[in-house]
Write an enzyme that holds these catalytic residues in place. Structure first.
Site, PDB file in Angstrom:
ATOM      1  N   THR A 203      49.045  26.855  39.837  1.00 26.37           N
ATOM      2  CA  THR A 203      47.912  27.756  41.488  1.00 26.37           C
ATOM      3  C   THR A 203      48.232  26.359  42.768  1.00 26.37           C
ATOM      4  O   THR A 203      47.520  25.605  42.266  1.00 26.37           O
ATOM      5  CB  THR A 203      47.090  28.706  41.397  1.00 26.37           C
ATOM      6  OG1 THR A 203      47.271  30.147  40.920  1.00 26.37           O
ATOM      7  CG2 THR A 203      46.876  29.331  42.879  1.00 26.37           C
ATOM      8  N   ARG A 231      51.556  42.923  36.535  1.00 26.73           N
ATOM      9  CA  ARG A 231      49.930  42.365  36.348  1.00 26.73           C
ATOM     10  C   ARG A 231      49.592  41.498  37.357  1.00 26.73           C
ATOM     11  O   ARG A 231      50.384  40.699  37.873  1.00 26.73           O
ATOM     12  CB  ARG A 231      49.488  41.483  35.226  1.00 26.73           C
ATOM     13  CG  ARG A 231      48.243  40.675  35.360  1.00 26.73           C
ATOM     14  CD  ARG A 231      48.506  39.562  36.104  1.00 26.73           C
ATOM     15  NE  ARG A 231      47.269  37.971  35.347  1.00 26.73           N
ATOM     16  CZ  ARG A 231      47.168  37.186  35.510  1.00 26.73           C
ATOM     17  NH1 ARG A 231      48.131  36.520  36.777  1.00 26.73           N
ATOM     18  NH2 ARG A 231      46.112  36.287  35.396  1.00 26.73           N
ATOM     19  N   GLY A 233      46.831  39.085  39.236  1.00 29.52           N
ATOM     20  CA  GLY A 233      45.220  38.140  38.863  1.00 29.52           C
ATOM     21  C   GLY A 233      44.428  37.672  40.277  1.00 29.52           C
ATOM     22  O   GLY A 233      44.342  38.527  41.214  1.00 29.52           O
ATOM     23  N   THR A 254      41.396  28.994  41.184  1.00 31.92           N
ATOM     24  CA  THR A 254      42.295  28.441  40.395  1.00 31.92           C
ATOM     25  C   THR A 254      41.990  28.919  38.794  1.00 31.92           C
ATOM     26  O   THR A 254      40.633  28.403  38.790  1.00 31.92           O
ATOM     27  CB  THR A 254      43.244  27.540  40.513  1.00 31.92           C
ATOM     28  OG1 THR A 254      44.643  27.808  39.409  1.00 31.92           O
ATOM     29  CG2 THR A 254      42.243  26.242  40.530  1.00 31.92           C
ATOM     30  N   GLY A 257      42.406  34.101  35.878  1.00 32.82           N
ATOM     31  CA  GLY A 257      42.528  35.591  37.114  1.00 32.82           C
ATOM     32  C   GLY A 257      41.878  36.424  36.544  1.00 32.82           C
ATOM     33  O   GLY A 257      40.512  37.286  37.334  1.00 32.82           O
TER      34      GLY A 257
HETATM   35  N1  ASP Z   1      44.795  32.446  38.579  1.00 30.81           N
HETATM   36  C1  ASP Z   1      46.058  32.435  38.896  1.00 30.81           C
HETATM   37  C2  ASP Z   1      46.101  33.758  38.226  1.00 30.81           C
HETATM   38  O1  ASP Z   1      45.111  34.894  37.772  1.00 30.81           O
HETATM   39  C3  ASP Z   1      46.555  31.736  37.605  1.00 30.81           C
HETATM   40  C4  ASP Z   1      46.012  29.879  37.994  1.00 30.81           C
HETATM   41  O2  ASP Z   1      45.285  30.437  39.091  1.00 30.81           O
HETATM   42  O3  ASP Z   1      47.167  29.281  38.099  1.00 30.81           O
HETATM   43  O4  ASP Z   1      46.855  34.696  38.622  1.00 30.81           O
END
Ligand code: ASP
Length: 369
Positions: A203, A231, A233, A254, A257
């Site tokens: 992310t 889904r 996040g 990040t 999630g």
């Molecule tokens: N936080 C993001 C999610 O859960 C994933 C990420 O941080 O790359 O969708």
């Protein structure tokens, strides 16, 4: 509050302060930086051995490009909101990060994008979830903020809104990369989890303070490999992946999630910081402020961010956050072995880093305030 009572509370607060803080020179703090920005490109289990010099240089260049884009906006007096968007756009275009181009694949083999953005000045916010045809989800999130009465739009409806707002339809091939496709295949054939195939969250996010004292935060992602059943996040959820409030801080997260949603990470950090600055304002009047040693509040934002990340870890989650405070501290906190990150301030800080213990790890970028 009567002066005697205020002084008493101040004395108690001083008595509770760490010795290190009290030992610092009482020299007047250097002038506050006029602007500040921090960015991230995901946190995770980053393996130093697997990081070839070429790979590392590629990530560092991509991070520096994003940082420079945000920095340029702030240095010429632009807004924190514009700086956040400017920093996120190149990372959404880069196949190295899990946002826009290079997004991870869903179980069904599509790329579904989430993003959110928030203006700390008035706490206006916009977010989109599960969009498949918008090249720059962060820009669509911002238009949801400014051109709709809503905060969050999802799926087909968000795309209809994008079309009405003049966004071009971007073909699926733009987002799809071979590496991400292989990760999904490996996940399915070897029955692995998203973390086993990705080893990191990619992310992207940015937080900024502008010369007018306004804060902003934004986050953009493809989510987690193999996500299904619609889904979503934390990244597009205001208060979980993104939050900005001029009274407290701007945060972008990040990580895994589900845990960030359960802790409400971004809002939790801002709420704790706000409570602590209200406490500060309550106990410190102008005369007493002059008596306090420089730097006594310096590590406060770092301590709070670390504590909230420890809470995430305690539930079983991992990842990281970036934050910028109204004083211009640009801070990182992560409980993974690395986080792609960078920060720059008007007092000359300009750095990108990947692994823990490198530049910017556990250290505020700005002088004491
Ligand atoms: N936080 C993001 C999610 O859960 C994933 C990420 O941080 O790359 O969708």
């Amino acid at each position: 509050m009567p002066a005697a009572m205020k002084n008493l509370i101040t004395l108690i607060a001083l008595a509770l302060m760490p010795a290190a803080a009290l030992a610092e020179d009482a020299a007047p703090p250097p002038e506050a930086p006029k602007w500040s920005i921090a960015i991230h490109g995901g946190a995770g289990t980053l393996n130093r051995d697997a990081m070839t010099p070429e790979r590392r240089a590629g990530y560092e260049a991509a991070l520096q490009e994003a940082l420079d884009a945000g920095r340029a906006v702030l240095a010429r007096g632009g807004s924190a909101m514009d700086a956040v968007k400017a920093a996120i756009l190149p990372m959404e275009d880069s196949p190295l990060f899990n946002a826009g181009r290079g997004a991870v694949f869903t179980w069904e083999g599509t790329n579904e994008l989430d993003a959110s953005i928030m203006d700390g000045r008035d706490r206006s916010a916009g977010a989109v979830a599960g969009v498949k045809t918008v090249k720059h989800p962060i820009l669509l999130a911002d238009v949801v903020r400014t051109q709709s009465p809503h905060v969050m739009l999802m799926g087909k409806g968000a795309e209809e809104f994008a079309a009405e707002q003049g966004f071009a339809v971007t073909p699926a091939e733009w987002f799809a990369t071979e590496a991400r496709k292989r990760a999904l295949e490996r996940m399915k054939t070897d029955k692995l989890s998203a973390l086993d195939v990705d080893h990191k969250f990619g992310t992207v996010g940015a937080v900024a303070l502008d010369m007018e004292g306004n804060l902003a935060a934004g986050t953009s992602t493809g989510g987690m490999t193999g996500k299904r059943w619609g889904r979503v996040g934390d990244a597009p959820v205001i208060g979980a992946g993104t939050y900005a409030d001029n009274r407290a801080c701007a945060v972008s997260a990040t990580g895994w999630g589900e845990y960030f949603l359960r802790v409400g990470v971004a809002h939790e950090i801002c709420a704790q910081l706000r409570a602590s600055s209200e406490f500060k304002a309550m106990i410190v009047d102008d005369e007493i402020a002059d008596e306090l040693p420089a730097g006594i509040w310096k590590d406060e934002a770092q301590t709070i961010a670390d504590a909230v990340m420890a809470d995430v870890a305690q539930l079983g989650g991992d990842g990281g956050v970036i934050l910028v405070t109204p004083e211009g501290h640009a801070i990182f906190s992560f409980n993974t072995s690395g986080m792609y990150r960078g920060r720059a301030t008007s007092d000359g800080v300009n750095e990108v880093a990947i692994f823990g213990g490198e530049e910017g790890d556990k250290a505020s970028a700005t002088p004491d305030h």
